[in-house]
Motif scaffolding. Sequence first.
Motif, PDB file in Angstrom:
ATOM      1  N   ALA A 119       1.075  -1.429   0.273  1.00  0.00           N
ATOM      2  CA  ALA A 119      -0.058   0.323   0.632  1.00  0.00           C
ATOM      3  C   ALA A 119       0.402   1.157   0.434  1.00  0.00           C
ATOM      4  O   ALA A 119       0.355   2.360  -0.800  1.00  0.00           O
ATOM      5  N   ALA A 120       1.981   1.439   0.569  1.00  0.00           N
ATOM      6  CA  ALA A 120       3.356   2.230   0.351  1.00  0.00           C
ATOM      7  C   ALA A 120       3.350   2.496  -0.654  1.00  0.00           C
ATOM      8  O   ALA A 120       3.533   4.317  -1.028  1.00  0.00           O
ATOM      9  N   GLN A 121       3.136   2.433  -1.518  1.00  0.00           N
ATOM     10  CA  GLN A 121       3.971   2.292  -3.129  1.00  0.00           C
ATOM     11  C   GLN A 121       3.590   3.424  -3.968  1.00  0.00           C
ATOM     12  O   GLN A 121       3.531   3.970  -4.055  1.00  0.00           O
ATOM     13  N   ALA A 122       2.018   2.938  -3.425  1.00  0.00           N
ATOM     14  CA  ALA A 122       1.119   4.562  -3.889  1.00  0.00           C
ATOM     15  C   ALA A 122       1.385   5.738  -3.739  1.00  0.00           C
ATOM     16  O   ALA A 122       1.425   6.871  -4.140  1.00  0.00           O
ATOM     17  N   HIS A 123       2.574   6.080  -2.618  1.00  0.00           N
ATOM     18  CA  HIS A 123       2.810   7.268  -1.772  1.00  0.00           C
ATOM     19  C   HIS A 123       4.273   7.474  -2.090  1.00  0.00           C
ATOM     20  O   HIS A 123       5.021   8.278  -1.608  1.00  0.00           O
ATOM     21  N   ILE A 124       4.764   6.182  -3.605  1.00  0.00           N
ATOM     22  CA  ILE A 124       6.246   6.855  -3.605  1.00  0.00           C
ATOM     23  C   ILE A 124       6.186   7.497  -5.189  1.00  0.00           C
ATOM     24  O   ILE A 124       5.587   6.388  -5.878  1.00  0.00           O
ATOM     25  N   ALA A 125       6.476   8.231  -5.090  1.00  0.00           N
ATOM     26  CA  ALA A 125       6.276   8.653  -7.282  1.00  0.00           C
ATOM     27  C   ALA A 125       7.561   8.818  -8.161  1.00  0.00           C
ATOM     28  O   ALA A 125       8.330   8.824  -6.867  1.00  0.00           O
ATOM     29  N   GLU A 126       7.744   8.391  -8.990  1.00  0.00           N
ATOM     30  CA  GLU A 126       8.835   8.361  -9.962  1.00  0.00           C
ATOM     31  C   GLU A 126       9.805   9.764  -9.096  1.00  0.00           C
ATOM     32  O   GLU A 126       8.647  11.020  -9.231  1.00  0.00           O
ATOM     33  N   GLY A 127      10.801   9.807  -9.448  1.00  0.00           N
ATOM     34  CA  GLY A 127      11.356  10.871  -9.100  1.00  0.00           C
ATOM     35  C   GLY A 127      11.574  11.367  -7.630  1.00  0.00           C
ATOM     36  O   GLY A 127      12.092  12.451  -7.290  1.00  0.00           O
TER      37      GLY A 127
END
Length: 287
Positions: A119-127
Amino acid sequence: MTGSLKKPLVFVNRKRFFLDIFGFFRYSASYMLPYERQERILASLQDRRFLKIEDLLRLTGSSLTTLRRDIEQLADGGRVRKSRGGILLTDSVAPEAVDPLYRTRERQNTDEKERIGAAAQAHIAEGDILFLLNGTTTRAVAEQLDPGKRVTIITNGIDIAAALRGKPKAEVILLGGAVDYAHNTLCGPLALKSLEHLHAARLISGAGGITEEKGVTIYPYLVSAYYQNIVRMVSEVILVADRSKLGRNALVQATALEEVDLIITDKVVPPEHLRMFKRHGVRCEQV
């Protein structure tokens, strides 16, 4: 003998010599950081259980005012108990309950940690440039990072750096410091110093415990020395923690609940904790 060189006799005042040496170490001790003094106090208490105020003054080389401040912080954290003329090591809580081994914690609630990590991946954006601090749940975040996502991750976690080894687009920056193998982390003055040259927009952190009274608490004592520096630096603080961390305190306070923007946790959270998050303005994402 004529022309021969004689070495002059040097008379050493032994008392003066040892006083100078003692003074040197006292001078050095007086420049310790607060957590260094407190670590020295706790280490000494492991052997002696009780220390008088005069012993503590010699041990730390600090003033009485500074010593009282250190004692208050240790007592507030439940590590020592004030007694007449000195302090005692707190023994009301078993050591394994205060600081369970990292390898034990990583085997607990693994399914929940995997869901939270995903779920935390949705809060890690490209760059993105972010802090991902040590912990068994934050390691799950690192393990599930998309290998194709280009991000910069600053971490103090040895296991986290290892987990990111297979993520070719992730640039990994390790904070400096001494290795704490018990918690798989780097800590100490070098970690604090390296933060002066770094900047990130987001912090993703685990927690050893979360309560209304103490806020977010963690196990590695020395990490608390720079945790607040990171909180002040970033614009968003995200906690990743399963329900077993709620309603209990770990070793040392890391930050207040008001500093947290979002907690990602599992679905089975008691209503009183959900109300606690709402009171302190913490968004809660249950997975």
